[in-house]
Structure formats: C-alpha cells, structure tokens
Design an enzyme around this catalytic site. Structure first.
Site, PDB file in Angstrom:
ATOM      1  N   ARG A 181     -23.265  24.852 -22.915  1.00 21.15           N
ATOM      2  CA  ARG A 181     -22.489  24.998 -21.862  1.00 21.15           C
ATOM      3  C   ARG A 181     -21.243  24.280 -21.985  1.00 21.15           C
ATOM      4  NH1 ARG A 181     -21.179  21.459 -19.576  1.00 21.15           N
ATOM      5  NH2 ARG A 181     -20.350  22.549 -17.600  1.00 21.15           N
ATOM      6  N   CYS A 195     -26.684  22.774 -15.923  1.00 20.73           N
ATOM      7  CA  CYS A 195     -27.849  22.432 -17.154  1.00 20.73           C
ATOM      8  C   CYS A 195     -28.707  21.439 -16.394  1.00 20.73           C
ATOM      9  CB  CYS A 195     -26.874  21.593 -18.198  1.00 20.73           C
ATOM     10  SG  CYS A 195     -26.215  20.128 -17.674  1.00 20.73           S
ATOM     11  N   ARG A 217     -22.678  21.143 -12.949  1.00 18.79           N
ATOM     12  CA  ARG A 217     -21.443  21.220 -14.055  1.00 18.79           C
ATOM     13  C   ARG A 217     -20.353  22.191 -13.788  1.00 18.79           C
ATOM     14  NH1 ARG A 217     -23.873  18.821 -18.496  1.00 18.79           N
ATOM     15  NH2 ARG A 217     -21.787  18.266 -19.356  1.00 18.79           N
ATOM     16  N   ASP A 266     -24.168   8.647 -20.308  1.00 20.26           N
ATOM     17  CA  ASP A 266     -24.905   9.233 -21.497  1.00 20.26           C
ATOM     18  C   ASP A 266     -25.768   8.068 -21.844  1.00 20.26           C
ATOM     19  OD1 ASP A 266     -22.214  11.272 -22.972  1.00 20.26           O
ATOM     20  OD2 ASP A 266     -23.806  11.567 -21.266  1.00 20.26           O
ATOM     21  N   ARG A 321     -29.729  18.490 -30.286  1.00 18.48           N
ATOM     22  CA  ARG A 321     -28.657  18.993 -29.810  1.00 18.48           C
ATOM     23  C   ARG A 321     -27.410  17.581 -30.030  1.00 18.48           C
ATOM     24  NH1 ARG A 321     -27.638  19.674 -24.202  1.00 18.48           N
ATOM     25  NH2 ARG A 321     -25.343  19.807 -25.097  1.00 18.48           N
ATOM     26  N   ILE A 347     -16.496  23.667 -13.290  1.00 21.92           N
ATOM     27  CA  ILE A 347     -15.329  23.847 -14.046  1.00 21.92           C
ATOM     28  C   ILE A 347     -13.972  24.007 -13.267  1.00 21.92           C
ATOM     29  CG2 ILE A 347     -16.625  24.439 -16.189  1.00 21.92           C
ATOM     30  CD1 ILE A 347     -15.390  27.209 -15.804  1.00 21.92           C
ATOM     31  N   ASP A 348     -14.041  23.814 -11.828  1.00 21.73           N
ATOM     32  CA  ASP A 348     -13.064  23.887 -11.150  1.00 21.73           C
ATOM     33  C   ASP A 348     -11.895  23.257 -11.529  1.00 21.73           C
ATOM     34  OD1 ASP A 348     -14.889  21.530 -10.190  1.00 21.73           O
ATOM     35  OD2 ASP A 348     -13.181  21.112  -8.670  1.00 21.73           O
ATOM     36  N   LEU A 349     -11.834  21.980 -12.030  1.00 27.75           N
ATOM     37  CA  LEU A 349     -10.737  21.109 -12.430  1.00 27.75           C
ATOM     38  C   LEU A 349     -10.149  21.892 -13.662  1.00 27.75           C
ATOM     39  CD1 LEU A 349     -12.117  17.463 -12.255  1.00 27.75           C
ATOM     40  CD2 LEU A 349     -10.807  18.740 -10.512  1.00 27.75           C
ATOM     41  N   LYS A 360     -20.670  13.673 -31.256  1.00 25.01           N
ATOM     42  CA  LYS A 360     -20.811  14.997 -30.813  1.00 25.01           C
ATOM     43  C   LYS A 360     -19.753  15.360 -29.759  1.00 25.01           C
ATOM     44  CE  LYS A 360     -23.648  15.742 -27.267  1.00 25.01           C
ATOM     45  NZ  LYS A 360     -22.970  16.468 -26.174  1.00 25.01           N
ATOM     46  N   ASN A 361     -19.462  14.571 -28.988  1.00 26.86           N
ATOM     47  CA  ASN A 361     -18.614  14.580 -27.972  1.00 26.86           C
ATOM     48  C   ASN A 361     -16.985  14.629 -28.515  1.00 26.86           C
ATOM     49  OD1 ASN A 361     -20.704  15.121 -26.594  1.00 26.86           O
ATOM     50  ND2 ASN A 361     -20.461  13.241 -25.149  1.00 26.86           N
TER      51      ASN A 361
HETATM   52  C1  EPZ Z   1     -18.680  15.162 -21.107  1.00 27.90           C
HETATM   53  O1  EPZ Z   1     -19.157  16.337 -20.431  1.00 27.90           O
HETATM   54  C2  EPZ Z   1     -19.717  14.948 -22.210  1.00 27.90           C
HETATM   55  N1  EPZ Z   1     -19.890  16.215 -23.175  1.00 27.90           N
HETATM   56  C3  EPZ Z   1     -21.186  14.667 -21.512  1.00 27.90           C
HETATM   57  O2  EPZ Z   1     -22.119  14.397 -22.618  1.00 27.90           O
HETATM   58  C4  EPZ Z   1     -20.943  13.371 -20.689  1.00 27.90           C
HETATM   59  O3  EPZ Z   1     -21.934  12.975 -19.797  1.00 27.90           O
HETATM   60  C5  EPZ Z   1     -19.636  13.593 -19.648  1.00 27.90           C
HETATM   61  O4  EPZ Z   1     -18.533  13.928 -20.640  1.00 27.90           O
HETATM   62  C6  EPZ Z   1     -19.466  12.491 -19.063  1.00 27.90           C
HETATM   63  O5  EPZ Z   1     -18.726  11.297 -19.872  1.00 27.90           O
HETATM   64  C7  EPZ Z   1     -18.916  16.630 -23.885  1.00 27.90           C
HETATM   65  O6  EPZ Z   1     -18.056  15.946 -24.192  1.00 27.90           O
HETATM   66  C8  EPZ Z   1     -19.342  17.719 -24.649  1.00 27.90           C
HETATM   67  P1  EPZ Z   1     -17.057  15.497 -17.005  1.00 27.90           P
HETATM   68  P2  EPZ Z   1     -18.090  16.791 -19.319  1.00 27.90           P
HETATM   69  O7  EPZ Z   1     -16.177  16.731 -16.876  1.00 27.90           O
HETATM   70  O8  EPZ Z   1     -16.879  17.242 -19.891  1.00 27.90           O
HETATM   71  C9  EPZ Z   1     -17.831  16.973 -12.503  1.00 27.90           C
HETATM   72  C10 EPZ Z   1     -23.976  14.235 -23.410  1.00 27.90           C
HETATM   73  O9  EPZ Z   1     -25.106  13.822 -23.326  1.00 27.90           O
HETATM   74  N2  EPZ Z   1     -16.739  17.926 -12.878  1.00 27.90           N
HETATM   75  O10 EPZ Z   1     -16.447  14.234 -17.354  1.00 27.90           O
HETATM   76  O11 EPZ Z   1     -18.647  18.199 -18.745  1.00 27.90           O
HETATM   77  C11 EPZ Z   1     -19.107  17.015 -13.078  1.00 27.90           C
HETATM   78  O12 EPZ Z   1     -19.934  18.023 -12.396  1.00 27.90           O
HETATM   79  C12 EPZ Z   1     -23.239  14.940 -22.508  1.00 27.90           C
HETATM   80  O13 EPZ Z   1     -23.418  14.112 -24.614  1.00 27.90           O
HETATM   81  C13 EPZ Z   1     -16.256  18.595 -11.748  1.00 27.90           C
HETATM   82  O14 EPZ Z   1     -16.631  18.304 -10.572  1.00 27.90           O
HETATM   83  O15 EPZ Z   1     -18.288  15.745 -18.071  1.00 27.90           O
HETATM   84  C14 EPZ Z   1     -19.688  15.802 -13.415  1.00 27.90           C
HETATM   85  O16 EPZ Z   1     -20.306  15.427 -12.138  1.00 27.90           O
HETATM   86  C15 EPZ Z   1     -23.962  15.237 -21.506  1.00 27.90           C
HETATM   87  N3  EPZ Z   1     -15.308  19.849 -11.898  1.00 27.90           N
HETATM   88  C16 EPZ Z   1     -18.475  14.768 -13.577  1.00 27.90           C
HETATM   89  O17 EPZ Z   1     -17.114  15.611 -13.066  1.00 27.90           O
HETATM   90  C17 EPZ Z   1     -14.856  19.855 -13.157  1.00 27.90           C
HETATM   91  O18 EPZ Z   1     -13.935  20.928 -13.378  1.00 27.90           O
HETATM   92  C18 EPZ Z   1     -18.150  14.775 -14.945  1.00 27.90           C
HETATM   93  O19 EPZ Z   1     -17.880  15.590 -15.770  1.00 27.90           O
HETATM   94  C19 EPZ Z   1     -15.495  19.175 -14.137  1.00 27.90           C
HETATM   95  C20 EPZ Z   1     -16.300  18.082 -13.912  1.00 27.90           C
END
Ligand code: EPZ
Length: 416
Positions: A90, A114, A119, A303, A395, A121-123, A20-21
């Site tokens: 999302r 969620c 979640r 996950d 999902r 998206i600042d980065l 999925k990811n």
């Molecule tokens: C991806 O989410 C996966 N989703 C998630 O899988 C997975 O848990 C996560 O990576 C971590 O491995 C998809 O790939 C579609 P992150 P993502 O950006 O990209 C913080 C599942 O169950 N953050 O690595 O959203 C954020 O709040 C899902 O399949 C910021 O602060 O994860 C979190 O605490 C759930 N600012 C941490 O980083 C940002 O701009 C990890 O987020 C972005 C993220």
C-alpha cells in the site's frame, strides 16, 4: 512458521539493515533524476522487491546486488501502476509524487486500507492539487495530470510521513519554491533529503516541521547509503527487555531512539549510548511503564508500540498505551493473550497488567510490527511457541531469526 523456545537470555552484538521506511521513498525518488542511482545498505524485504517491480514496470533498469540496488530511470516510459502491484504494497502511493512530477500524469488504484486502518491519502492529493495538478480520485482510482507543477505553500493538517515525502518529491521538479509546514520530522525524511541533495536538488529543513524545496534544478546521478532501521533497533531492544541479557546494537543511531530508550529505561533496562550504537542490558523483571502514548517523531513511534507492549507483558504493575496514530493497531493483543498475557483494550487505549509468567502458544501474525511483537513475547515465555503468517514479518525484517539466533535465542523457521 517460527518455532521459538523461550527462556534463553540474549547476548552478543547485531548490525541493523537499512531502514524500510527510508529505502521505499528513496526508490520512488530515483525516478526524478532521469539518470542512474546506486542505493547502498538496502534491506532484503518483500516491500523492496515490490518497489523494484514497480520501477521495472515503469520502464526503468533495476538491478540488485546484495544490499546495493542500481536504478537507471532514463528509460521510464509509463505513468501507471497496475492494481496487482499496488495491492502488494500500500505504500506504493509514494510513487505518486515522482511519477506526476516526471511525466505529468499518474494512473493508479487507491492504495486501500491495511490491517492498521483505512489509511486515507487525502493529504497527499490535496498537496498535488495545491501544486496545480488535476486530481480525480473517484471510483477507487487516482488519476492525476499536470502540464507543469508549481511550487506552493503547503500546510499539512497532520504531520503525515507519506504526504511529506510525496510533496517533497513532486516539488523537486516543480516551477518555483515549495514550503511544507507541519511536515513530519521522522529521520527517514532527513535520509530522503540527503539522497535528493546528492542528486543536486535543493531541499532544506527535513527533520524539522518546515521543509523547503527549490524546484526545477537539473538533477544528476547519485549514490546514497540508507540510514539504519530504528524500528528494527526498537524491536531488538524490546527482545532484550523481554528475554533478559545484554546486547550491543552496533550501528544504531542513539538520537533516533530517544523515546524508546526513555520507555525501556523506565522499565528497568540499562541502556548505554555510544557515538554510533547502543548497549542494552536487562537482568531483572521489568517494571511497568504507566503511560506510553504514540506520537509523530520525536514522540514514541507507533511502529514500536507492539514490540514494546510485548516486552512489558511480564512487567511488575500495569502499563498503559495510547495509540494516537492509527485507529486499529491492537490486533496483536488477541494473539498475545494466547500466551496468558492480561491486556484490556478500549478504543485507542490498551492496559497491560503484568503477569508472572507467559506460556508458549500457537499464534498468527496480524501485521508487520504485531508479528514482531509475537516473537518478542515468545522469547520471554516458558516453553515452545509457533508463529505463523510470516509474510507480514518478511515485509519489514530481513534477518530477524538469524539475528536473534546469533544473540542466543532458540528460534528457527520451518516451512509448513
Ligand atoms: C509511514 O506510513 C510508515 N510507512 C508507517 O510504517 C508508520 O507507521 C507511519 O508512517 C507513521 O510513522 C512507511 O514509511 C512506508 P502517515 P504513512 O501518513 O506515511 C493519517 C511500518 O510498520 N493520514 O504518517 O502511511 C493516517 O490515516 C509502517 O513500517 C491521513 O489521514 O503514515 C494515519 O492515521 C506501518 N491522510 C496517520 O495519518 C493522509 O493523507 C499517520 O499516517 C495520510 C495519512
């Protein structure tokens, strides 16, 4: 609703669907080549359906035939994603980079939090700004514009999977080179790079913390097969640990599962790695694992935290989890305790005191992996469990009950 009668040992073999990811960012990336793509080994998930609806909304031609999705992104004629599509999934934020790179404008609502937390998206947005985009993220919407993105040096303060992917996609059509440091190293990032290179993009280093993208290459049609889903593999491995038995996961990639294999081996499972695939056996009561800390890849994946926790509910001793990635990822704990599990959570930590037996219960899925955890626990419980709110599971798992039934589990889906 799932009705699960626990106690059956699991036997036989299973094949994993595409990740999925991985398929979600790849579908977004299909906008970049202004051409045709054939994506094979796609899982049949509601999130994939949502991505296809977004591609159609943007003007693309999208067709799904079994596990293969055809996209023609030449007719793309919009740069907005309506709220109702953003709210369906999302992770639609992954469309931000490719839409901006392709059209020079983006108009979408904030993806919103969620079940797992806020979640942010600042980065993602900081990276787009660094590449020269004007980004207005006030008022719950994200509006971006750029005449032409420029390559940049982008250091991520956290190895965010989504931010790494969005930056890679935007950088493919930017002027000049982009270097991402402290990039996420997940296998899905490498799979995305393979698809981009199949289009003719020049992307190097995915899977390491430094990814280099040489921008502005002419991109062309591409065919790509999605990597097997390592989190689904982790879920099935957890199910064997919970219910006992011996299962072959035919197309699992052992290298993607090292952290899971380490934890479940410590719990007493016997795991054999093959060139492609693994065999996992569990015949005795699991042993507790004193310290499981989630971390970015190659650390223990967040996950897998819920399914592995479910596998250790009857372990001998106390297991300690520390969830370092998301601020609210223990929502499955309350549901598991309905079965008699003994779990204490305090902030990012959760202590699982192993119990002798679990009893079937009526439970509700709280989120995708939390829902899978309820199924894993029910397989190892005495009596019948009823698990509702399966939309969360649908999902991320396209054949959970079918696969588990083929392995000998007493599980069926009934409409309520
Ligand atoms: C991806 O989410 C996966 N989703 C998630 O899988 C997975 O848990 C996560 O990576 C971590 O491995 C998809 O790939 C579609 P992150 P993502 O950006 O990209 C913080 C599942 O169950 N953050 O690595 O959203 C954020 O709040 C899902 O399949 C910021 O602060 O994860 C979190 O605490 C759930 N600012 C941490 O980083 C940002 O701009 C990890 O987020 C972005 C993220």
């Amino acid at each position: 609703m799932f009705i699960v009668s626990g106690g059956n040992k699991l036997q036989g073999s299973v094949r994993l669907s595409g990740a999925k990811n991985s398929v979600l960012p790849i579908l977004a990336a299909s906008l970049l080549n202004r051409g045709e793509s054939l994506i094979e080994n796609c899982p049949d998930l509601s999130d994939v359906q949502a991505s296809m609806e977004i591609l159609c909304h943007l003007g693309c031609v999208v067709k799904k035939d079994g596990k293969t999705i055809y996209i023609d992104s030449r007719p793309m004629n919009r740069c907005d994603i309506p709220d109702e599509l953003m709210r369906k999934m999302r992770s639609s934020v992954i469309f931000l980079g490719p839409i901006l790179a392709r059209t020079g404008c983006v108009d979408m609502c904030m993806p919103g939090g969620c079940e797992l937390g806020s979640r942010p998206i600042d980065l993602h947005l900081a990276a787009m700004r660094k590449m020269g985009a004007n980004v207005d993220d006030s008022g719950g919407a994200v509006k971006c514009s750029s005449l032409k993105l420029r390559g940049a040096e982008i250091n991520l303060s956290f190895p965010s999977v989504g931010a790494t992917e969005n930056t890679m996609l935007a950088a493919c059509l930017a002027e000049g080179d982009t270097v991402i440091t402290n990039a996420a190293c997940e296998p899905e990032i490498e799979d995305l790079q393979n698809y981009l290179c199949a289009m003719g993009a020049k992307v190097y280093g995915a899977g390491t913390s430094t990814v280099v993208i040489k921008g502005n290459y002419e991109l062309h049609d591409a065919v790509h097969s999605v990597v097997p889903d390592r989190i689904v593999a982790a879920t099935y491995m957890s199910a064997v640990c919970s219910a006992g038995g011996c299962v072959t996961i035919e197309n699992a990639v052992p290298a993607h599962l090292k952290a899971i294999t380490e934890v479940l081996s410590a719990a007493g499972c016997v795991i054999k790695e093959m060139p492609l695939g693994i065999v996992i056996e569990s015949y005795n009561r699991p042993k507790a694992v004193p310290h499981i800390r989630t971390a970015p890849y190659p650390g223990f994946p967040t996950d897998a935290q819920a399914p592995v926790m479910a596998a250790l509910l009857k372990a001998e001793g106390a297991s300690v989890f520390v969830e370092t990635i998301f601020e609210n990822r223990y929502r499955h704990v309350g549901e598991l305790m309905r079965m008699g599990a003994d779990i204490r959570t305090e902030g990012r930590a959760a202590v699982v005191f192993g119990v002798e037996n679990l009893g079937g219960a009526v439970m509700e899925c709280t989120d995708l992996r939390g829902g899978a955890a309820l199924v894993v626990a029910a397989l190892g419980a005495e009596g019948e469990s009823r698990i509702c709110e399966l939309k969360h599971i649908d999902r991320g798992y396209d054949s959970l009950e079918k696969d588990l039934k083929n392995m000998g589990a007493a599980i069926k889906r009934v409409e309520i």
